[in-house]
Design a protein around this motif. Structure first.
Motif, mmCIF file in Angstrom:
data_model
loop_
_atom_site.group_PDB
_atom_site.id
_atom_site.type_symbol
_atom_site.label_atom_id
_atom_site.label_comp_id
_atom_site.label_asym_id
_atom_site.label_seq_id
_atom_site.Cartn_x
_atom_site.Cartn_y
_atom_site.Cartn_z
ATOM 1 N N GLY A 100 2.223 9.715 -5.810
ATOM 2 C CA GLY A 100 2.618 11.022 -5.318
ATOM 3 C C GLY A 100 1.991 11.389 -3.989
ATOM 4 N N GLU A 101 1.362 10.417 -3.309
ATOM 5 C CA GLU A 101 0.720 10.693 -2.024
ATOM 6 C C GLU A 101 1.760 10.696 -0.909
ATOM 7 O OE1 GLU A 101 -2.322 7.810 -1.390
ATOM 8 O OE2 GLU A 101 -3.322 8.200 -3.300
ATOM 9 N N LYS A 102 1.606 11.606 0.039
ATOM 10 C CA LYS A 102 2.496 11.640 1.197
ATOM 11 C C LYS A 102 1.909 10.757 2.286
ATOM 12 C CE LYS A 102 4.556 16.178 0.405
ATOM 13 N NZ LYS A 102 4.817 17.533 0.951
ATOM 14 N N LYS A 103 2.381 9.547 2.322
ATOM 15 C CA LYS A 103 1.841 8.570 3.274
ATOM 16 C C LYS A 103 2.990 7.764 3.858
ATOM 17 C CE LYS A 103 -1.817 5.115 3.643
ATOM 18 N NZ LYS A 103 -2.876 4.373 2.919
ATOM 19 N N LYS A 104 3.011 7.646 5.175
ATOM 20 C CA LYS A 104 4.065 6.890 5.838
ATOM 21 C C LYS A 104 3.718 5.409 5.890
ATOM 22 C CE LYS A 104 5.462 10.728 8.840
ATOM 23 N NZ LYS A 104 5.580 11.193 10.241
ATOM 24 N N LEU A 105 4.760 4.590 5.977
ATOM 25 C CA LEU A 105 4.546 3.149 6.118
ATOM 26 C C LEU A 105 3.756 2.852 7.386
ATOM 27 C CD1 LEU A 105 5.092 0.244 5.168
ATOM 28 C CD2 LEU A 105 7.251 0.327 6.442
ATOM 29 N N SER A 106 4.013 3.624 8.451
ATOM 30 C CA SER A 106 3.303 3.385 9.715
ATOM 31 C C SER A 106 1.801 3.646 9.561
ATOM 32 C CB SER A 106 3.875 4.263 10.833
ATOM 33 O OG SER A 106 3.795 5.635 10.490
ATOM 34 N N ASP A 107 1.419 4.567 8.661
ATOM 35 C CA ASP A 107 -0.008 4.795 8.416
ATOM 36 C C ASP A 107 -0.645 3.553 7.798
ATOM 37 O OD1 ASP A 107 0.134 7.441 9.334
ATOM 38 O OD2 ASP A 107 0.780 8.150 7.372
ATOM 39 N N SER A 108 0.040 2.969 6.838
ATOM 40 C CA SER A 108 -0.478 1.749 6.206
ATOM 41 C C SER A 108 -0.555 0.612 7.211
ATOM 42 C CB SER A 108 0.409 1.356 5.020
ATOM 43 O OG SER A 108 0.348 2.328 3.998
ATOM 44 N N GLN A 109 0.461 0.492 8.062
ATOM 45 C CA GLN A 109 0.442 -0.559 9.084
ATOM 46 C C GLN A 109 -0.738 -0.374 10.028
ATOM 47 O OE1 GLN A 109 4.359 0.276 10.562
ATOM 48 N NE2 GLN A 109 5.324 -1.363 9.386
ATOM 49 N N ARG A 110 -1.015 0.875 10.391
ATOM 50 C CA ARG A 110 -2.135 1.162 11.291
ATOM 51 C C ARG A 110 -3.462 0.763 10.649
ATOM 52 N NH1 ARG A 110 -0.698 5.743 11.903
ATOM 53 N NH2 ARG A 110 0.585 5.393 13.733
ATOM 54 N N ASN A 137 0.827 -1.201 0.000
ATOM 55 C CA ASN A 137 0.000 0.000 0.000
ATOM 56 C C ASN A 137 0.864 1.253 0.000
ATOM 57 O OD1 ASN A 137 -1.502 2.133 2.041
ATOM 58 N ND2 ASN A 137 -2.871 1.240 0.519
ATOM 59 N N HIS A 138 1.923 1.237 0.794
ATOM 60 C CA HIS A 138 2.818 2.387 0.883
ATOM 61 C C HIS A 138 3.511 2.635 -0.451
ATOM 62 C CE1 HIS A 138 6.768 4.271 2.191
ATOM 63 N NE2 HIS A 138 5.865 5.149 2.577
ATOM 64 N N LYS A 139 3.922 1.561 -1.113
ATOM 65 C CA LYS A 139 4.587 1.685 -2.405
ATOM 66 C C LYS A 139 3.641 2.282 -3.449
ATOM 67 C CE LYS A 139 7.020 -1.852 -3.490
ATOM 68 N NZ LYS A 139 7.356 -3.238 -3.924
ATOM 69 N N LYS A 140 2.394 1.822 -3.451
ATOM 70 C CA LYS A 140 1.420 2.334 -4.420
ATOM 71 C C LYS A 140 1.080 3.798 -4.135
ATOM 72 C CE LYS A 140 -0.612 -2.112 -5.600
ATOM 73 N NZ LYS A 140 -1.744 -3.039 -5.474
ATOM 74 N N ALA A 141 0.970 4.148 -2.854
ATOM 75 C CA ALA A 141 0.694 5.536 -2.502
ATOM 76 C C ALA A 141 1.839 6.438 -2.957
ATOM 77 C CB ALA A 141 0.475 5.664 -0.994
ATOM 78 N N LYS A 142 3.057 5.980 -2.770
ATOM 79 C CA LYS A 142 4.231 6.757 -3.175
ATOM 80 C C LYS A 142 4.252 6.957 -4.686
ATOM 81 C CE LYS A 142 9.218 6.955 -2.320
ATOM 82 N NZ LYS A 142 10.385 6.243 -1.727
ATOM 83 N N ALA A 143 3.875 5.893 -5.434
ATOM 84 C CA ALA A 143 3.851 5.983 -6.892
ATOM 85 C C ALA A 143 2.825 7.004 -7.377
ATOM 86 C CB ALA A 143 3.554 4.619 -7.489
#
Length: 711
Positions: free
Chosen positions: A311-321, A303-309
């Protein structure tokens, strides 16, 4: 308000009582509530925090405010150093005693605490939350007070040393114009309830990366779809008729039980129109820490990788949560319910203590979800094991002592859902013959609880639960007098999704371990369907075979039993028991030495149950040996010799360990039975008496006798 005893923290008090208390008394209270051995450095840190905060909080000594040490966030297994409830604001304090500089990981840690409270703690949803990081030797303090990028009443983490803590708290109160005195009533026992925001994020995450991708199955979904539809129908019937129900799902290893459980959790929580139904939610629970850790991390990373692709500013910890909304550890769910009971237990009857729990409109004193899915339900603890565990003070961190606990873990989990006053459904996902730890009860404990304590529950059960792997084949006998039982073939997953070429692997492994006459023919059938099972006595050859088989991103790994002991001479290191280690072993790629693909570290049955690799080497030690048509069981004494294991229950767990190891490969495996060491010293003694060839030869000969191809 005097100090209150609660299992949600190690110490809590109003400000005045805390400030006036002897620091050693407060430290003693923390020690008394702590389960485990506190290190000297931990003691010193606690004592330093106590003394510091007794001075820092003096300006608010006479206010109605509360201090809480080591607060456990409900069901998430995280502990906050100190929480202050002051003028309606929640301050989360994370101390780094003796530290001068702030690390990025420390800032993220205290921010995660604030976000977890906001997203999962009912009495924090609509509150201002202020995370403060305190490296005690830091010389400056934050001067800007701004909300976080999440626009959710959470401050960006503030930073201060010990000298600036009082000033920064006062500055926040002035910034918020917080003049009305007051704590937050019942905050410390506030229940776990996810916010709609985190729920919607969890759904989006799941839909963007289905767990089907993680299981990498190659078969169609006919079987799993029928099972999911049956369970959802049971849930719908239970809701419509205000019933309590339980479903038992069986399946061969790799048949997709985890996938079914997660799909039910998501489809039940999000109805046909795609909107979340707050009253009908479900949660997927597992006692398998490595499984939960690997699933959570795999989904979150993707999820974090797709968000980064995007251009979304999302941390890995957000996806884990977000993942943790619907994938959780069963022990934390259990302990959250245990924190609500009257203690000590009177007359063997569990009751809710209304001073320890909040009664919600929909769920009453139960948990917030109507539906709980228990993966690997056969691993629930016996009454004796959980009673002994709670007698000495259960959960690590907070001492949860229940000296006379009256139930098995299975019975308590049913009791927990039974606290709902409307309806509830439990889904038990069961692997046959996979109890691998002492005190794991198997399916019979669930059935006994239903028969004896919960006769009003409807029971829906797989027709395959009558087979020998489940409750020693006595399921029919155990359920004979229960009028609320319905058997269904839709509750058995017979087709292996892990590898369509290995539908008979489970049958072959059962035959191999129980010495049935069809072992040789089943072996030929498995191999003829494109699933290689080969034999070697040389680990270098085993590694070479694995590397030759794996293509592209296909994963290899070495597997050993947890009782194994003598693999160092083969340059094999047993993976330490840590969830982080399991995550790295399973998820890192072939460039990372922590990856299973390096074939240096071997995972045990504890770390791989419920998970799999593409090609595996099962490395066989002298802990389980073939001897004249039966298995004998041994434990190494850590020094000089193997000791016979004569306890029948322990023998069953050791046998099941190899059953798990032999069913972890999706596409093929090599079994390595070492040659041992037959060398003799100049003095005429064995060079290594713990690895004599005869310890291995009979097992190797047995495998050869059923036709295993040697490489």
């Amino acid at each position: 308000m005097a100090t209150k005893r609660t299992n949600r923290c190690l110490y809590n008090s109003d400000f005045k009582s805390f400030i006036e208390a002897d620091p050693y008394y407060v430290l003693g209270c923390i020690h008394d509530a702590f389960h485990g051995q506190a290190l000297t450095t931990t003691d010193e840190a606690w004592f330093g925090e106590i003394q510091l905060l007794q001075n820092v909080l003096l300006p608010w000594e006479n206010e109605e405010a509360e201090i809480i040490f080591e607060y456990n966030i409900p069901r998430l297994g995280k502990r906050i150093d100190v929480v202050l409830l002051l003028r309606g604001i929640i301050f989360c304090l994370e101390f780094k005693v003796g530290q001068k500089d702030a690390l990025q990981s420390d800032v993220e840690q205290v921010m995660d605490y604030a976000l977890d409270l906001k997203n999962f703690h009912r009495f924090s949803h609509d509150r201002i939350i202020v995370p403060i990081l305190i490296p005690t030797k830091h010389k400056t303090s934050s001067s800007l007070f701004v909300p976080s990028v999440y626009d959710d009443s959470i401050y960006n983490p503030l930073l201060t040393g010990e000298d600036g803590l009082q000033h920064i708290i006062d500055s926040v109160l002035r910034h918020e114009n917080a003049t009305l005195h007051g704590s937050i009533k019942n905050w410390i026992i506030g229940p776990y309830t996810p916010t709609p925001t985190i729920i919607e994020a969890a759904r989006s995450l799941y839909e963007n990366h289905s767990v089907e991708d993680i299981t990498r199955h190659e078969a169609d979904k006919v079987t799993t779809d029928a099972t999911i539809a049956f369970i959802l129908d049971v849930i719908s019937h239970s809701k419509k008729n205000s019933k309590k129900s339980i479903c038992f799902i069986t399946g061969v290893p790799g048949a997709g039980k985890t996938l079914v459980g997660l799909d039910v959790a998501v489809k039940q929580s999000y109805q046909e129109n795609g909107s979340f139904n707050e009253d009908d939610g479900a949660v997927y629970l597992s006692g398998n820490g490595p499984l939960v850790a690997v699933l959570t991390e795999a989904l979150a990373r993707d999820n974090h990788k797709k968000a980064k692709a995007k251009g979304e500013k999302k941390k890995l910890s957000d996806s884990q949560r977000e993942v943790k909304k619907f994938i959780q550890i069963i022990h934390q769910y259990r302990d959250n319910m245990l924190a609500k009971i009257k203690n000590p237990v009177v007359d063997g009857k569990l009751e809710i203590d209304p001073e320890k729990a909040i009664k919600l409109q929909q769920s009453g004193y139960g948990e917030v979800e109507h539906v709980a899915i228990f993966d690997e339900a056969q691993r629930a603890w016996t009454h004796q094991r959980i009673a002994n565990y709670l007698k000495r003070g259960g959960t690590y961190g907070n001492k949860l002592k229940v000296p006379n606990f009256p139930m098995s873990e299975a019975a308590f989990l049913i009791w927990s859902l039974d606290q709902r006053e409307d309806w509830a459904t439990i889904v038990c996902l069961i692997g046959g013959g996979q109890e691998i730890n002492t005190g794991e009860a198997g399916i019979s404990e669930w059935i006994a609880a239903l028969n004896n304590l919960f006769p009003h529950w409807d029971v829906y059960i797989s027709d395959k639960l009558t087979e020998p792997e489940y409750a020693e084949g006595k399921v029919n006998e155990l359920l004979a007098n229960n009028p609320n039982v319905e058997f269904s073939d839709k509750l058995h997953l017979g087709v292996s999704l892990r590898s369509f070429r290995a539908e008979r692997l489970s049958g072959f492994v059962h035959s191999l371990l129980s010495f049935t006459q069809d072992a040789a023919s089943l072996y030929q059938e498995v191999v003829s369907h494109g699933y290689p099972v080969v034999l070697t006595r040389d680990m270098d050859k085993a590694r070479q075979w694995l590397r030759m088989q794996a293509r592209g991103t296909q994963q290899t790994g070495i597997l050993v039993s947890k009782v194994s002991a003598r693999f160092k001479p083969l340059a094999v290191h047993v993976l330490p028991q840590s969830e982080d280690n399991a995550v790295h072993w399973f998820l890192e790629d072939k460039t990372d030495v922590r990856s299973s693909n390096y074939l240096e570290e071997a995972a045990t049955e504890i770390q791989v149950q419920g998970l799999e690799v593409d090609f595996a080497c099962v490395l066989w030690d002298a802990d389980m040996r073939f001897d004249n048509g039966k298995w004998t069981f041994w434990r190494f004494n850590g020094k000089t010799q193997w000791i016979p294991e004569k306890n029948p229950e322990t023998q069953k767990y050791m046998l099941n360990a190899y059953r798990v190891l032999l069913t972890r490969a999706r596409q093929g495996m090599v079994i390595c039975v070492p040659k041992g060491n037959g060398n003799i010293t100049p003095e005429g003694f064995p060079e290594d008496s713990t690895r004599l060839p005869f310890l291995y030869d009979c097992t190797y000969s047995y495998f050869k006798s059923i036709g295993m191809k040697e490489i």
